[in-house]
Scaffold this motif. Sequence first.
Motif, PDB file in Angstrom:
ATOM      1  N   ILE A  95       0.830  -1.200   0.000  1.00 45.25           N
ATOM      2  CA  ILE A  95       0.000   0.000   0.000  1.00 45.25           C
ATOM      3  C   ILE A  95       0.868   1.255   0.000  1.00 45.25           C
ATOM      4  O   ILE A  95       0.613   2.203  -0.747  1.00 45.25           O
ATOM      5  CB  ILE A  95      -0.961  -0.011   1.204  1.00 45.25           C
ATOM      6  N   LYS A  96       1.897   1.247   0.824  1.00 46.32           N
ATOM      7  CA  LYS A  96       2.775   2.420   0.933  1.00 46.32           C
ATOM      8  C   LYS A  96       3.487   2.709  -0.388  1.00 46.32           C
ATOM      9  O   LYS A  96       3.755   3.874  -0.724  1.00 46.32           O
ATOM     10  CB  LYS A  96       3.796   2.196   2.049  1.00 46.32           C
ATOM     11  N   ALA A  97       3.775   1.686  -1.166  1.00 43.90           N
ATOM     12  CA  ALA A  97       4.496   1.850  -2.429  1.00 43.90           C
ATOM     13  C   ALA A  97       3.612   2.358  -3.567  1.00 43.90           C
ATOM     14  O   ALA A  97       4.129   2.798  -4.591  1.00 43.90           O
ATOM     15  CB  ALA A  97       5.134   0.523  -2.836  1.00 43.90           C
ATOM     16  N   ASN A  98       2.302   2.304  -3.392  1.00 43.71           N
ATOM     17  CA  ASN A  98       1.402   2.726  -4.469  1.00 43.71           C
ATOM     18  C   ASN A  98       1.161   4.237  -4.397  1.00 43.71           C
ATOM     19  O   ASN A  98       0.651   4.740  -3.396  1.00 43.71           O
ATOM     20  CB  ASN A  98       0.083   1.967  -4.380  1.00 43.71           C
ATOM     21  N   PRO A  99       1.487   4.972  -5.464  1.00 44.58           N
ATOM     22  CA  PRO A  99       1.340   6.436  -5.434  1.00 44.58           C
ATOM     23  C   PRO A  99      -0.107   6.920  -5.417  1.00 44.58           C
ATOM     24  O   PRO A  99      -0.366   8.081  -5.085  1.00 44.58           O
ATOM     25  CB  PRO A  99       2.055   6.883  -6.709  1.00 44.58           C
ATOM     26  N   ARG A 100      -1.063   6.074  -5.754  1.00 49.89           N
ATOM     27  CA  ARG A 100      -2.475   6.473  -5.756  1.00 49.89           C
ATOM     28  C   ARG A 100      -3.072   6.501  -4.347  1.00 49.89           C
ATOM     29  O   ARG A 100      -4.087   7.135  -4.109  1.00 49.89           O
ATOM     30  CB  ARG A 100      -3.294   5.532  -6.628  1.00 49.89           C
ATOM     31  N   VAL A 101      -2.446   5.804  -3.423  1.00 50.30           N
ATOM     32  CA  VAL A 101      -2.982   5.688  -2.066  1.00 50.30           C
ATOM     33  C   VAL A 101      -2.609   6.932  -1.261  1.00 50.30           C
ATOM     34  O   VAL A 101      -1.464   7.369  -1.267  1.00 50.30           O
ATOM     35  CB  VAL A 101      -2.439   4.420  -1.376  1.00 50.30           C
TER      36      VAL A 101
ATOM     37  N   VAL B 137      -8.166  -5.225   2.928  1.00 47.19           N
ATOM     38  CA  VAL B 137      -7.156  -4.215   2.655  1.00 47.19           C
ATOM     39  C   VAL B 137      -7.902  -2.999   2.130  1.00 47.19           C
ATOM     40  O   VAL B 137      -8.391  -3.005   1.002  1.00 47.19           O
ATOM     41  CB  VAL B 137      -6.121  -4.718   1.617  1.00 47.19           C
ATOM     42  N   LYS B 138      -8.035  -1.971   2.954  1.00 45.83           N
ATOM     43  CA  LYS B 138      -8.862  -0.804   2.632  1.00 45.83           C
ATOM     44  C   LYS B 138      -8.067   0.494   2.756  1.00 45.83           C
ATOM     45  O   LYS B 138      -8.125   1.184   3.763  1.00 45.83           O
ATOM     46  CB  LYS B 138     -10.094  -0.745   3.564  1.00 45.83           C
ATOM     47  N   PRO B 139      -7.305   0.837   1.716  1.00 44.67           N
ATOM     48  CA  PRO B 139      -6.584   2.104   1.744  1.00 44.67           C
ATOM     49  C   PRO B 139      -7.504   3.246   1.307  1.00 44.67           C
ATOM     50  O   PRO B 139      -8.559   3.013   0.715  1.00 44.67           O
ATOM     51  CB  PRO B 139      -5.477   1.890   0.713  1.00 44.67           C
ATOM     52  N   TRP B 140      -7.089   4.456   1.574  1.00 47.91           N
ATOM     53  CA  TRP B 140      -7.845   5.630   1.159  1.00 47.91           C
ATOM     54  C   TRP B 140      -7.283   6.144  -0.160  1.00 47.91           C
ATOM     55  O   TRP B 140      -6.089   6.356  -0.298  1.00 47.91           O
ATOM     56  CB  TRP B 140      -7.756   6.714   2.233  1.00 47.91           C
ATOM     57  N   VAL B 141      -8.166   6.312  -1.132  1.00 44.99           N
ATOM     58  CA  VAL B 141      -7.797   6.864  -2.437  1.00 44.99           C
ATOM     59  C   VAL B 141      -8.893   7.832  -2.865  1.00 44.99           C
ATOM     60  O   VAL B 141     -10.027   7.762  -2.374  1.00 44.99           O
ATOM     61  CB  VAL B 141      -7.611   5.767  -3.508  1.00 44.99           C
ATOM     62  N   SER B 142      -8.566   8.719  -3.803  1.00 45.14           N
ATOM     63  CA  SER B 142      -9.595   9.607  -4.332  1.00 45.14           C
ATOM     64  C   SER B 142     -10.537   8.785  -5.215  1.00 45.14           C
ATOM     65  O   SER B 142     -10.171   7.721  -5.729  1.00 45.14           O
ATOM     66  CB  SER B 142      -8.968  10.749  -5.131  1.00 45.14           C
ATOM     67  N   ILE B 143     -11.749   9.261  -5.400  1.00 51.48           N
ATOM     68  CA  ILE B 143     -12.763   8.506  -6.150  1.00 51.48           C
ATOM     69  C   ILE B 143     -12.288   8.150  -7.560  1.00 51.48           C
ATOM     70  O   ILE B 143     -12.417   6.996  -7.964  1.00 51.48           O
ATOM     71  CB  ILE B 143     -14.107   9.258  -6.159  1.00 51.48           C
TER      72      ILE B 143
ATOM     73  N   TYR C  31      -9.915   5.083  -7.584  1.00 51.47           N
ATOM     74  CA  TYR C  31     -10.342   3.855  -6.904  1.00 51.47           C
ATOM     75  C   TYR C  31     -10.100   2.602  -7.754  1.00 51.47           C
ATOM     76  O   TYR C  31      -9.447   1.663  -7.308  1.00 51.47           O
ATOM     77  CB  TYR C  31     -11.814   3.948  -6.489  1.00 51.47           C
ATOM     78  N   VAL C  32     -10.632   2.574  -8.955  1.00 53.40           N
ATOM     79  CA  VAL C  32     -10.527   1.362  -9.782  1.00 53.40           C
ATOM     80  C   VAL C  32      -9.079   1.063 -10.166  1.00 53.40           C
ATOM     81  O   VAL C  32      -8.620  -0.074  -9.991  1.00 53.40           O
ATOM     82  CB  VAL C  32     -11.447   1.449 -11.016  1.00 53.40           C
ATOM     83  N   PRO C  33      -8.318   2.050 -10.676  1.00 57.26           N
ATOM     84  CA  PRO C  33      -6.929   1.709 -10.994  1.00 57.26           C
ATOM     85  C   PRO C  33      -6.102   1.314  -9.768  1.00 57.26           C
ATOM     86  O   PRO C  33      -5.279   0.401  -9.838  1.00 57.26           O
ATOM     87  CB  PRO C  33      -6.360   2.969 -11.654  1.00 57.26           C
ATOM     88  N   ALA C  34      -6.341   1.967  -8.645  1.00 59.08           N
ATOM     89  CA  ALA C  34      -5.591   1.625  -7.429  1.00 59.08           C
ATOM     90  C   ALA C  34      -5.922   0.204  -6.986  1.00 59.08           C
ATOM     91  O   ALA C  34      -5.020  -0.563  -6.619  1.00 59.08           O
ATOM     92  CB  ALA C  34      -5.912   2.613  -6.312  1.00 59.08           C
ATOM     93  N   GLN C  35      -7.194  -0.162  -7.032  1.00 61.76           N
ATOM     94  CA  GLN C  35      -7.599  -1.515  -6.635  1.00 61.76           C
ATOM     95  C   GLN C  35      -6.919  -2.561  -7.518  1.00 61.76           C
ATOM     96  O   GLN C  35      -6.365  -3.543  -7.012  1.00 61.76           O
ATOM     97  CB  GLN C  35      -9.116  -1.653  -6.723  1.00 61.76           C
ATOM     98  N   ALA C  36      -6.928  -2.346  -8.828  1.00 64.13           N
ATOM     99  CA  ALA C  36      -6.295  -3.300  -9.743  1.00 64.13           C
ATOM    100  C   ALA C  36      -4.795  -3.399  -9.487  1.00 64.13           C
ATOM    101  O   ALA C  36      -4.237  -4.506  -9.462  1.00 64.13           O
ATOM    102  CB  ALA C  36      -6.563  -2.882 -11.193  1.00 64.13           C
ATOM    103  N   GLU C  37      -4.136  -2.270  -9.282  1.00 61.07           N
ATOM    104  CA  GLU C  37      -2.696  -2.275  -9.022  1.00 61.07           C
ATOM    105  C   GLU C  37      -2.358  -2.958  -7.708  1.00 61.07           C
ATOM    106  O   GLU C  37      -1.383  -3.733  -7.628  1.00 61.07           O
ATOM    107  CB  GLU C  37      -2.168  -0.840  -9.003  1.00 61.07           C
TER     108      GLU C  37
END
Length: 80
Positions: A8-14, A36-42, A45-51
């Motif tokens: 999660i920490k490594a993903n720039p969308r989170v 696993v429920k990180p906070w992302v902008s709306i 959401y979809v690209p972050a979930q897939a990544e």
Amino acid sequence: MSTFREIIKANPRVQSNPDPVIGISMLDNSSINIAVKPWVSIPEYVPAQAELYQAIVERFRQKNVETPCPLQEIRMLNAV
């Protein structure tokens, strides 16, 4: 859980604030389900979930973590 935090920490969308929610969501018959429920902008959401899912699968493969397939046994009684 530390593996999920690293991914999660490594993903720039989170978003870094608030902290993500990570924990056991269910003890099932043949699995331990992790939420696993990180906070992302709306819009992210979809690209972050897939990544994140892809990164989790890849990390599990690197660490030889197996995901079991559910098995079901059928017995025939009094078969003719």
